[in-house]
Every structure is written in C-alpha cells, then in structure tokens.
Design an enzyme around this catalytic site. Structure first.
Site, PDB file in Angstrom:
ATOM      1  N   SER A 229      -1.299 -10.131 -13.311  1.00  0.00           N
ATOM      2  CA  SER A 229      -0.605  -9.375 -14.360  1.00  0.00           C
ATOM      3  C   SER A 229      -0.940  -9.992 -15.702  1.00  0.00           C
ATOM      4  O   SER A 229      -1.334 -11.160 -15.782  1.00  0.00           O
ATOM      5  CB  SER A 229       0.912  -9.444 -14.128  1.00  0.00           C
ATOM      6  OG  SER A 229       1.633  -8.995 -15.261  1.00  0.00           O
TER       7      SER A 229
ATOM      8  N   ALA B  63       0.793  -1.234   0.000  1.00  0.00           N
ATOM      9  CA  ALA B  63       0.000   0.000   0.000  1.00  0.00           C
ATOM     10  C   ALA B  63       0.823   1.280   0.000  1.00  0.00           C
ATOM     11  O   ALA B  63       0.253   2.369   0.016  1.00  0.00           O
ATOM     12  CB  ALA B  63      -0.928   0.004   1.220  1.00  0.00           C
TER      13      ALA B  63
ATOM     14  N   ARG C 200       6.140  -2.219   3.928  1.00  0.00           N
ATOM     15  CA  ARG C 200       7.331  -2.000   4.757  1.00  0.00           C
ATOM     16  C   ARG C 200       7.584  -0.531   5.018  1.00  0.00           C
ATOM     17  O   ARG C 200       8.040  -0.150   6.088  1.00  0.00           O
ATOM     18  CB  ARG C 200       8.557  -2.630   4.075  1.00  0.00           C
ATOM     19  CG  ARG C 200       8.553  -4.155   4.074  1.00  0.00           C
ATOM     20  CD  ARG C 200       9.732  -4.710   3.298  1.00  0.00           C
ATOM     21  NE  ARG C 200       9.678  -4.323   1.887  1.00  0.00           N
ATOM     22  CZ  ARG C 200      10.608  -4.636   0.993  1.00  0.00           C
ATOM     23  NH1 ARG C 200      11.682  -5.324   1.356  1.00  0.00           N
ATOM     24  NH2 ARG C 200      10.493  -4.261  -0.262  1.00  0.00           N
TER      25      ARG C 200
ATOM     26  N   ASP D 136       6.185  -6.623   6.632  1.00  0.00           N
ATOM     27  CA  ASP D 136       6.991  -7.265   5.596  1.00  0.00           C
ATOM     28  C   ASP D 136       6.302  -8.582   5.264  1.00  0.00           C
ATOM     29  O   ASP D 136       6.331  -9.527   6.053  1.00  0.00           O
ATOM     30  CB  ASP D 136       8.406  -7.510   6.104  1.00  0.00           C
ATOM     31  CG  ASP D 136       9.319  -8.130   5.053  1.00  0.00           C
ATOM     32  OD1 ASP D 136       8.800  -8.607   4.011  1.00  0.00           O
ATOM     33  OD2 ASP D 136      10.542  -8.175   5.277  1.00  0.00           O
TER      34      ASP D 136
ATOM     35  N   TYR E  70       9.055 -14.154 -12.325  1.00  0.00           N
ATOM     36  CA  TYR E  70       7.899 -13.320 -11.997  1.00  0.00           C
ATOM     37  C   TYR E  70       6.675 -13.807 -12.771  1.00  0.00           C
ATOM     38  O   TYR E  70       5.583 -13.944 -12.215  1.00  0.00           O
ATOM     39  CB  TYR E  70       8.202 -11.873 -12.339  1.00  0.00           C
ATOM     40  CG  TYR E  70       7.015 -10.940 -12.294  1.00  0.00           C
ATOM     41  CD1 TYR E  70       6.592 -10.374 -11.093  1.00  0.00           C
ATOM     42  CD2 TYR E  70       6.322 -10.604 -13.465  1.00  0.00           C
ATOM     43  CE1 TYR E  70       5.503  -9.509 -11.054  1.00  0.00           C
ATOM     44  CE2 TYR E  70       5.237  -9.742 -13.432  1.00  0.00           C
ATOM     45  CZ  TYR E  70       4.832  -9.204 -12.230  1.00  0.00           C
ATOM     46  OH  TYR E  70       3.750  -8.355 -12.202  1.00  0.00           O
TER      47      TYR E  70
END
Length: 228
Positions: free
Chosen positions: A145, A14, A38, A63, A159
């Site tokens: 994605s 965020a 973080r 984290d 990824y």
C-alpha cells in the site's frame, strides 16, 4: 504473459476487490488460477463468470489467519495442479480502529495475522513448491500500500505498520533468494486508495467511509477528509 499460460497462480483475498480483479485478468490470460478466501460463494460467482475464458478458476475456502487452512490450501493445489508457480499475496485487512491508543491486542493480532504472517507463510510454501518440482522461475507478488511508504495523517496506524513490514519482508526474501542464486522473482505493488469493500473496514461510521469513497472518485484536491 505468454510464458505463464497454463501455469498455476494462487491469489489470496480473491472474493472481492483487487483480488477478484487479479483472478479475472489471470484467467483471461490462460492461467490456472486458485482463488483463496473465506467467502466461497463470492468466488463461485466469479468462477461462473470466468468459465468460458482461456484459463481456469478454482475457488478454495481458506481463512488465512489459520495456519492449518493455508497448509491445506497448498496441499489441495499440489493434489490438483502439482504446485504453485505464481503467488499473489493480496489478502489484507485494515481493522476498525485507526488510533493506536484506542486499539486492542486482539485487533492488532488479527491485522498482523492477515497482512504479515499469512503473507510470509504463503511465500515460504510457494518457494518450497517450486523447489520440490525443480522449478526456478516462479514469481511472488506482495500487495502492499502507499501506507507502506509514508505514515499518512488519518490512516490506520497499525495497518500502516504492517504495510511497512511487507516491504521489509519482501526485500529480506529477495536477498535470501539472491544469495541462493534463485531465479524466483519478488515484486511489491503499492496501490493508493481503491474503491473496494475494504474501505468499509476503516470505521464503524458509514458517513466517514463515504467520505473516503468520495475522495477516491473525486478530482484531485477537490475534497478533504474530516476524520472527526
């Protein structure tokens, strides 16, 4: 969005980019939003920006590669608001090495921990939170994605693999909830290239990262990426 007014949403990743934008929009629609990342300072700045909006924003340093941090996050939300109604699993990392043959197990684990393991744990704890309160109308939204649909030339291979996993895991959870006659919804959103800080992770070569950003803002077909 009226049905979610006053309800609690958790958004991971965020502190910037898509995650920060989601937080802003949900707060403006009257939700109690918990932002997890973080970089607490970045979220505190966002909180200042949103303090006069319809909803509220609570930044929590977390984290997501650490299971303990995630458990503590959900404990904090339970203590403050009662539980999570909507979970947006947005946290993600690209890593710095595009090619599998040049990658390392350490980097692969890091990417997997953020993109896959944290997503699964947050989803599980959200379902548990809803069940504990006798609720059956929650919503889990997983940010995937376009790389989760096709292995694109020049993309980060590992990824891409994790984003394929996000789609598979989301469908698996949907089937589990359906078998349990649950009303909890699962959605997967697959953005294309977005101009956010994550682009800087694509490569340690700033010129290559700039090429990627140029492609994002350029008219379709006018620029080509040189990955050399």
């Amino acid at each position: 969005m009226e049905k979610w007014k006053g309800r609690v949403a958790l958004v991971t990743g965020a502190s910037s980019g898509i995650g920060a934008a989601i937080c802003e929009d949900l707060v403006k629609h009257g939700m109690k939003v918990v932002g997890a990342a973080r970089r607490i300072e970045k979220m505190q700045e966002l909180g200042e920006k949103l303090k006069n909006e319809k909803g509220t924003f609570l930044p929590v340093q977390c984290d997501v590669t650490k299971d303990e941090d995630i458990y503590n996050l959900f404990d904090k939300i339970k203590e403050t608001f009662g539980g999570v109604d909507v979970c947006v699993n947005n946290a993600g990392t690209l890593g710095y090495v595009l090619d599998l043959l040049k990658g390392t197990p350490e980097e692969w684990r890091q990417i997997s921990n953020v993109n896959v393991i944290a997503l699964c744990l947050c989803s599980k704890l959200t379902v548990n939170s809803l069940k504990e309160r006798g609720l059956d109308d929650g919503h889990i939204i997983n940010i995937s994605s376009i790389c989760g649909h096709q292995v694109l030339v020049g993309s980060s291979r590992f990824y891409t693999g994790t984003k394929f996993a996000v789609r598979a895991l989301s469908e698996g959870l949907r089937q589990e909830l359906q078998a349990a006659n649950s009303g909890i919804k699962i959605s997967v959103v697959s953005p294309g290239l977005v101009k956010t800080e994550i682009v800087n992770q694509i490569t340690e070569n700033p010129e290559y990262a700039k090429q990627v950003l140029d492609i994002i803002v350029a008219p379709r077909g006018s620029l080509k990426l040189d990955s050399k």
